[in-house]
Design a protein around this motif. Structure first.
Motif, mmCIF file in Angstrom:
data_model
loop_
_atom_site.group_PDB
_atom_site.id
_atom_site.type_symbol
_atom_site.label_atom_id
_atom_site.label_comp_id
_atom_site.label_asym_id
_atom_site.label_seq_id
_atom_site.Cartn_x
_atom_site.Cartn_y
_atom_site.Cartn_z
ATOM 1 N N SER A 119 59.406 28.244 44.959
ATOM 2 C CA SER A 119 60.141 27.913 43.748
ATOM 3 C C SER A 119 61.633 28.151 43.926
ATOM 4 O O SER A 119 62.461 27.300 43.574
ATOM 5 N N GLU A 120 61.993 29.296 44.489
ATOM 6 C CA GLU A 120 63.411 29.591 44.706
ATOM 7 C C GLU A 120 64.033 28.615 45.695
ATOM 8 O O GLU A 120 65.178 28.180 45.518
ATOM 9 N N ALA A 121 63.297 28.261 46.749
ATOM 10 C CA ALA A 121 63.815 27.311 47.736
ATOM 11 C C ALA A 121 64.114 25.965 47.088
ATOM 12 O O ALA A 121 65.138 25.325 47.365
ATOM 13 N N LEU A 122 63.238 25.519 46.193
ATOM 14 C CA LEU A 122 63.458 24.261 45.494
ATOM 15 C C LEU A 122 64.621 24.369 44.520
ATOM 16 O O LEU A 122 65.471 23.470 44.430
ATOM 17 N N LEU A 123 64.670 25.463 43.767
ATOM 18 C CA LEU A 123 65.737 25.649 42.782
ATOM 19 C C LEU A 123 67.114 25.648 43.447
ATOM 20 O O LEU A 123 68.080 25.100 42.905
#
Length: 383
Positions: free
Chosen positions: A307-311
């Motif tokens: 999720s953080e990588a996408l955000l």
């Protein structure tokens, strides 16, 4: 392991009314105590986040240009001993463009700083006063000139989308800023952050923020002007000549590991999220008692990592390589993204897809938060 190091200096001469960063005003700063504490904290971090030469170091704040150059030199010397430096390491320091701080630029360059980011914020005296800045426009331009003499690379910040700011006013200021010839600009829309004085002012009706539609128009104008000038947006608010992007910030947005030391500093390394104590006095106490300044260290689940990588990655003009994410996290992309939303927003022209890469089109950047919320798979959002 970590290939970038962030060092936070928490002190400012004055708290700006729009600022929600971890900054503190103190009558006196014991530099010797802070040098000792930061060195201890750095050694503790290197013990668990070492192993590779550093490609970037970033001194943020607060106002790190208030640090004595000798302290900066000492911290860089220790970082080189602990990690080693890559041959082309980028070492950035944030600076306020006051004459007092600009007087230290030559010594900071000798200490090892090779890139400076100046918090100019505006080229107009009236706006600078409203923003609570301690410098004037002429002083800022003199500091910029001094910085360009001493550092290989120079960036500066401007804040726009101010109350009642017209496209003509912003266009004139932005064209003037581009005329100074720096290779990088950070251009931020004014946002009213919780807990700031500006939040109180808005609540009490002292001023009204620019409405979303007019801010979006200014954002589009900004991308048009900077792109035509050869400094295209490579991230939502950051513009650079090709090859002059901030390598340190790319580490964050590409979701690579970095170590963070100093009060309030965040880090991401080895699947852990770290946060240092924010209040300076609490940080010093923690380092003295425990040998590091960490207030919280959390193991991130795979869902949280994805999720953080996408955000972070969707902020970049280059977008995200889904094949690389699949390899890194050993998960099919179908579990990372909402396929229906991806198809819908691609058809609408808000998102692009090229091979295994996806990204946000310029017109989608104005509604980036909404797009990210829709694109990231529901299970990851809940994580």
């Amino acid at each position: 392991m970590a290939r970038a190091l962030y060092i936070h200096w928490p002190f400012c001469a004055k708290k700006c009314p729009y600022c929600d960063f971890n900054s503190h005003v103190r009558d006196r700063v014991d530099v010797e105590a802070w040098q000792a504490a930061l060195l201890v904290d750095m050694r503790a971090e290197a013990a668990v986040a070492g192993g590779e030469s550093l490609t970037s170091i970033f001194f943020g704040g607060g106002t790190p240009s208030l640090m004595p150059p000798a302290l900066v030199a000492m911290l860089l010397q220790e970082a080189q001993i602990l990690w080693g430096f890559s041959p082309d390491i980028e070492i950035t320091l944030e600076a306020n463009p006051s004459s007092v701080e600009a007087a230290n630029f030559a010594d900071l360059a000798l200490a090892g700083i090779n890139r400076v980011s100046l918090g100019v914020q505006s080229l107009e005296d009236e706006t600078l006063q409203w923003l609570g800045r301690l410098h004037g426009a002429e002083e800022a331009l003199k500091a910029l000139e001094t910085a360009q003499k001493h550092f290989e690379r120079v960036s500066f910040d401007l804040i726009y989308a101010l109350p009642d700011q017209s496209p003509e006013q912003w266009e004139a200021q932005l064209n003037r800023a581009l005329g100074f010839g720096t290779s990088h600009l950070s251009l931020y829309q004014l946002t009213i952050e919780p807990g700031t004085r500006f939040e109180t002012d808005v609540r009490l009706g002292r001023f009204t923020p620019l409405d979303d539609d007019r801010a979006a128009d200014l954002y589009a104008l900004t991308r048009q002007i900077t792109g035509a000038a050869g400094l295209p947006a490579y991230e939502t608010s950051n513009h650079a000549r090709p090859g002059e992007e901030s390598r340190h910030n790319l580490t964050y947005w590409r979701y690579q590991d970095y170590a963070g030391i100093g009060p309030g500093a965040h880090g991401r390394r080895g699947g852990f999220a770290t946060v240092r104590h924010k209040k300076p006095e609490n940080f010093l106490k923690a380092v003295s008692e425990r040998g590091h300044g960490i207030a919280e260290q959390t193991t991130l689940s795979q869902d949280e990592l994805i999720s953080e990588a996408l955000l972070m990655g969707l902020r970049l003009a280059e977008g995200i390589d889904l094949a690389a994410l699949e390899w890194r996290f050993e998960r099919p992309r179908s579990t990372m993204l909402n396929a229906k939303a991806l198809a819908t927003y691609t058809d609408l022209g808000f998102v692009w897809q090229r091979g295994s890469r996806i990204g946000v089109e310029p017109q989608g950047m104005g509604v980036l938060n909404t797009l990210i919320e829709a694109l990231v798979a529901d299970d990851l959002v809940r994580a």
